[in-house]
Design a protein around this motif. Sequence first.
Motif, PDB file in Angstrom:
ATOM      1  N   ALA A 112       0.858  -1.181   0.000  1.00 63.40           N
ATOM      2  CA  ALA A 112       0.000   0.000   0.000  1.00 63.40           C
ATOM      3  C   ALA A 112       0.904   1.245   0.000  1.00 63.40           C
ATOM      4  N   TYR A 113       0.322   2.418   0.294  1.00 64.42           N
ATOM      5  CA  TYR A 113       1.078   3.664   0.351  1.00 64.42           C
ATOM      6  C   TYR A 113       0.926   4.298   1.722  1.00 64.42           C
ATOM      7  N   VAL A 114       2.018   4.910   2.182  1.00 60.04           N
ATOM      8  CA  VAL A 114       2.018   5.645   3.450  1.00 60.04           C
ATOM      9  C   VAL A 114       2.606   7.021   3.203  1.00 60.04           C
ATOM     10  N   PHE A 115       1.940   8.048   3.711  1.00 59.08           N
ATOM     11  CA  PHE A 115       2.419   9.425   3.589  1.00 59.08           C
ATOM     12  C   PHE A 115       2.977   9.831   4.957  1.00 59.08           C
ATOM     13  N   SER A 116       4.274  10.185   4.998  1.00 63.31           N
ATOM     14  CA  SER A 116       4.969  10.432   6.268  1.00 63.31           C
ATOM     15  C   SER A 116       5.537  11.835   6.330  1.00 63.31           C
ATOM     16  N   LEU A 117       5.472  12.413   7.521  1.00 62.46           N
ATOM     17  CA  LEU A 117       6.042  13.732   7.801  1.00 62.46           C
ATOM     18  C   LEU A 117       7.142  13.597   8.853  1.00 62.46           C
ATOM     19  N   PRO A 118       8.148  14.482   8.817  1.00 70.02           N
ATOM     20  CA  PRO A 118       9.205  14.428   9.828  1.00 70.02           C
ATOM     21  C   PRO A 118       8.623  14.541  11.239  1.00 70.02           C
ATOM     22  N   LEU A 119       9.269  13.853  12.195  1.00 72.21           N
ATOM     23  CA  LEU A 119       8.783  13.814  13.573  1.00 72.21           C
ATOM     24  C   LEU A 119       9.944  13.991  14.531  1.00 72.21           C
ATOM     25  N   ASP A 120       9.751  14.849  15.529  1.00 71.35           N
ATOM     26  CA  ASP A 120      10.719  14.983  16.615  1.00 71.35           C
ATOM     27  C   ASP A 120      10.456  13.857  17.601  1.00 71.35           C
ATOM     28  N   PRO A 121      11.399  12.918  17.804  1.00 74.05           N
ATOM     29  CA  PRO A 121      11.135  11.785  18.694  1.00 74.05           C
ATOM     30  C   PRO A 121      10.988  12.160  20.157  1.00 74.05           C
ATOM     31  N   GLY A 122      11.406  13.379  20.525  1.00 76.58           N
ATOM     32  CA  GLY A 122      11.252  13.811  21.911  1.00 76.58           C
ATOM     33  C   GLY A 122      12.277  13.233  22.864  1.00 76.58           C
ATOM     34  N   ARG A 123      13.256  12.529  22.353  1.00 68.06           N
ATOM     35  CA  ARG A 123      14.307  11.952  23.199  1.00 68.06           C
ATOM     36  C   ARG A 123      15.458  11.492  22.321  1.00 68.06           C
ATOM     37  N   GLU A 124      16.587  11.199  22.945  1.00 67.08           N
ATOM     38  CA  GLU A 124      17.720  10.630  22.214  1.00 67.08           C
ATOM     39  C   GLU A 124      17.407   9.177  21.889  1.00 67.08           C
ATOM     40  N   LEU A 125      17.568   8.799  20.626  1.00 66.04           N
ATOM     41  CA  LEU A 125      17.215   7.454  20.209  1.00 66.04           C
ATOM     42  C   LEU A 125      18.302   6.456  20.571  1.00 66.04           C
ATOM     43  N   PRO A 126      17.924   5.261  20.992  1.00 60.10           N
ATOM     44  CA  PRO A 126      18.919   4.231  21.303  1.00 60.10           C
ATOM     45  C   PRO A 126      19.540   3.682  20.039  1.00 60.10           C
ATOM     46  N   PRO A 127      20.655   2.976  20.127  1.00 58.67           N
ATOM     47  CA  PRO A 127      21.210   2.304  18.950  1.00 58.67           C
ATOM     48  C   PRO A 127      20.192   1.325  18.375  1.00 58.67           C
ATOM     49  N   ALA A 128      20.262   1.097  17.074  1.00 61.47           N
ATOM     50  CA  ALA A 128      19.282   0.252  16.404  1.00 61.47           C
ATOM     51  C   ALA A 128      19.238  -1.151  16.991  1.00 61.47           C
ATOM     52  N   GLU A 129      20.384  -1.681  17.398  1.00 60.59           N
ATOM     53  CA  GLU A 129      20.408  -3.051  17.910  1.00 60.59           C
ATOM     54  C   GLU A 129      19.672  -3.203  19.233  1.00 60.59           C
ATOM     55  N   HIS A 130      19.356  -2.092  19.896  1.00 66.50           N
ATOM     56  CA  HIS A 130      18.609  -2.153  21.154  1.00 66.50           C
ATOM     57  C   HIS A 130      17.100  -2.223  20.931  1.00 66.50           C
ATOM     58  N   LEU A 131      16.655  -2.018  19.698  1.00 67.27           N
ATOM     59  CA  LEU A 131      15.222  -2.030  19.399  1.00 67.27           C
ATOM     60  C   LEU A 131      14.841  -3.412  18.883  1.00 67.27           C
ATOM     61  N   ARG A 132      14.427  -4.266  19.793  1.00 62.75           N
ATOM     62  CA  ARG A 132      14.128  -5.660  19.491  1.00 62.75           C
ATOM     63  C   ARG A 132      12.708  -5.788  18.954  1.00 62.75           C
ATOM     64  N   VAL A 133      12.523  -6.603  17.896  1.00 59.37           N
ATOM     65  CA  VAL A 133      11.200  -6.813  17.304  1.00 59.37           C
ATOM     66  C   VAL A 133      10.243  -7.364  18.359  1.00 59.37           C
ATOM     67  N   GLY A 134       9.072  -6.723  18.470  1.00 59.27           N
ATOM     68  CA  GLY A 134       8.068  -7.114  19.454  1.00 59.27           C
ATOM     69  C   GLY A 134       8.102  -6.307  20.726  1.00 59.27           C
ATOM     70  N   ALA A 135       9.209  -5.596  20.968  1.00 60.71           N
ATOM     71  CA  ALA A 135       9.312  -4.769  22.171  1.00 60.71           C
ATOM     72  C   ALA A 135       8.613  -3.432  21.952  1.00 60.71           C
ATOM     73  N   SER A 136       8.350  -2.711  23.040  1.00 61.25           N
ATOM     74  CA  SER A 136       7.719  -1.390  22.969  1.00 61.25           C
ATOM     75  C   SER A 136       8.745  -0.313  23.289  1.00 61.25           C
ATOM     76  N   THR A 137       8.561   0.855  22.686  1.00 60.48           N
ATOM     77  CA  THR A 137       9.450   1.979  22.946  1.00 60.48           C
ATOM     78  C   THR A 137       8.674   3.274  22.780  1.00 60.48           C
ATOM     79  N   PRO A 138       8.994   4.314  23.595  1.00 60.87           N
ATOM     80  CA  PRO A 138       8.261   5.588  23.476  1.00 60.87           C
ATOM     81  C   PRO A 138       8.857   6.483  22.387  1.00 60.87           C
ATOM     82  N   ILE A 139       7.987   7.112  21.609  1.00 58.69           N
ATOM     83  CA  ILE A 139       8.376   8.086  20.594  1.00 58.69           C
ATOM     84  C   ILE A 139       7.382   9.238  20.675  1.00 58.69           C
ATOM     85  N   ALA A 140       7.893  10.442  20.870  1.00 55.61           N
ATOM     86  CA  ALA A 140       7.063  11.648  20.915  1.00 55.61           C
ATOM     87  C   ALA A 140       5.897  11.489  21.895  1.00 55.61           C
ATOM     88  N   GLY A 141       6.166  10.881  23.050  1.00 59.70           N
ATOM     89  CA  GLY A 141       5.163  10.776  24.102  1.00 59.70           C
ATOM     90  C   GLY A 141       4.172   9.647  23.940  1.00 59.70           C
TER      91      GLY A 141
END
Length: 503
Positions: A112-141
């Motif tokens: 399908a198609y997704v239309f995306s706009l830039p987003l301020d994550p509201g925090r310093e992002l962790p390294p990619a390897e810390h973001l495990r599939v299935g886990a939850s993480t906060p972005i912009a509150g």
Amino acid sequence: MASEPTQRSYRAPCPGCGAPVEFRSAQSAFAVCSFCRSTVARSGEALSRIGRMSEVFEDYSPLQLMAAGRREGRAFTLVGRLQYKGETGTWTEWIALFDDGANAVLAEDNGAYVFSLPLDPGRELPPAEHLRVGASTPIAGRSYEVASNLSVSLIAAQGELPKLPPLGAPFRMVELRGEGDVVSIDYGAQPPSVARGRAVALDELQMTGLRDEAAKEEKGRQFACPNCGAPVELTLATTKSVTCRACNSLIDVSQGLGGALRHALQDEPVQPLIPLGSTGQLQGVHWQVVGYQHRMGHEAGDEDESFGWEEYLLYNRKRGFSFLVDAEDGWSLVKPTTGAPRYTAGSNSVSYLGTSYELQYSYEAETGYVAGEFYWPVERGQKSFNSDFAKGASLLSMERTPNEVTWSSGSRIDSDAVAAAFKIEDKKALLKRGDARPTTGKGAGGGMGCMSLILLLMIVLLLLAVVKACVDDRDAGGSGYTSGTSRSSGGSWGGSSGGGSHK
């Protein structure tokens, strides 16, 4: 009517060939010369050539550079294109420039198609390897679930670009999904760039300047089957897997057609009830059947009790892809979701867009047979863990693999509607399933519906007849008896509705 741009565009000769290179956005730092494919970097009003870009592959998309549209009342133009290759194939992102100078991305997402706009994550992002599939993480509150974490690389680009990762250099791309939206984190930039998007239809964007379907090159992408040498032609925009019509080999084309093609032989070809290439209208949308899968499932830890179902991949040029699912408890039409429900692993219910769904089945699934074209690199033997939820006729399905979690939503449809849509009324009896009865809510293989009871009754009657024949034969002094065997119809007995895997 598009408004006049609020900023001055900039044009200068290409350092490689002298052809004009134009920058319409002050945020664009790079461009690819349309004549010599030089990669041009902009510093103030000076241009420098920093390399040569690979030629973009033809994706037969209706989108093209300078196509225009509107998003929430704001006019935009497609000014750039980035093509990526990842562990699950290739995809395209289009750079959209609003008239006020802001940038956005129109990208493919599970067909399908997704239309995306830039987003301020509201925090310093962790390294990619810390973001495990299935886990939850906060972005912009807000809390998001990590849906995928893949190694990708840029393989080609075109037009005007605000970012440009090194060509061919691998980096991580992480997708987070919330209720109704998706957040992408691009670790090819430093700091990582973040964007949030929602699913859109091209008609919703009021697109103009799309590529005329009649102008599509008729030669397609054709190659020789690596197994038998017969010609194989790709017709879809984003095909990653295809089967040879001559020998039924399953061919992986996700890495392009230039090199060696991986293929797998498939014995005992399965004939789908709805022929590939069929067209029909379901729920007001015209679809074409482009792919078919036969899949098998069993409850975790129970290899003896298995069940099967079929999935037909449907395609519409502007709507993307959907799945028509043929299972024991009826037919359903489902589509991959952009967002993800609020779900806790192991829970018996999920909430999505204000509706609560109850768990119906949980099982392990495996792909057994494949025919046609697919927008992800499907393989025989692919496995996933699936959970199906329902609220009345509405359905929600989850598929989980080590690298990705995907959700699909849709609804049940009557088998007569399927027969009428694809003009196969002569097969109406073969299409009948359990849609004349309510589902039981039991797990796959754990409930006994009307068809199962009828089959059981027939078996009991057959056994009684055999026993009676034996007794009569013995009473008559005979020395032997005749026994009969039977097997089920191979396909749809077992009762779960897979949502369709993707990418």
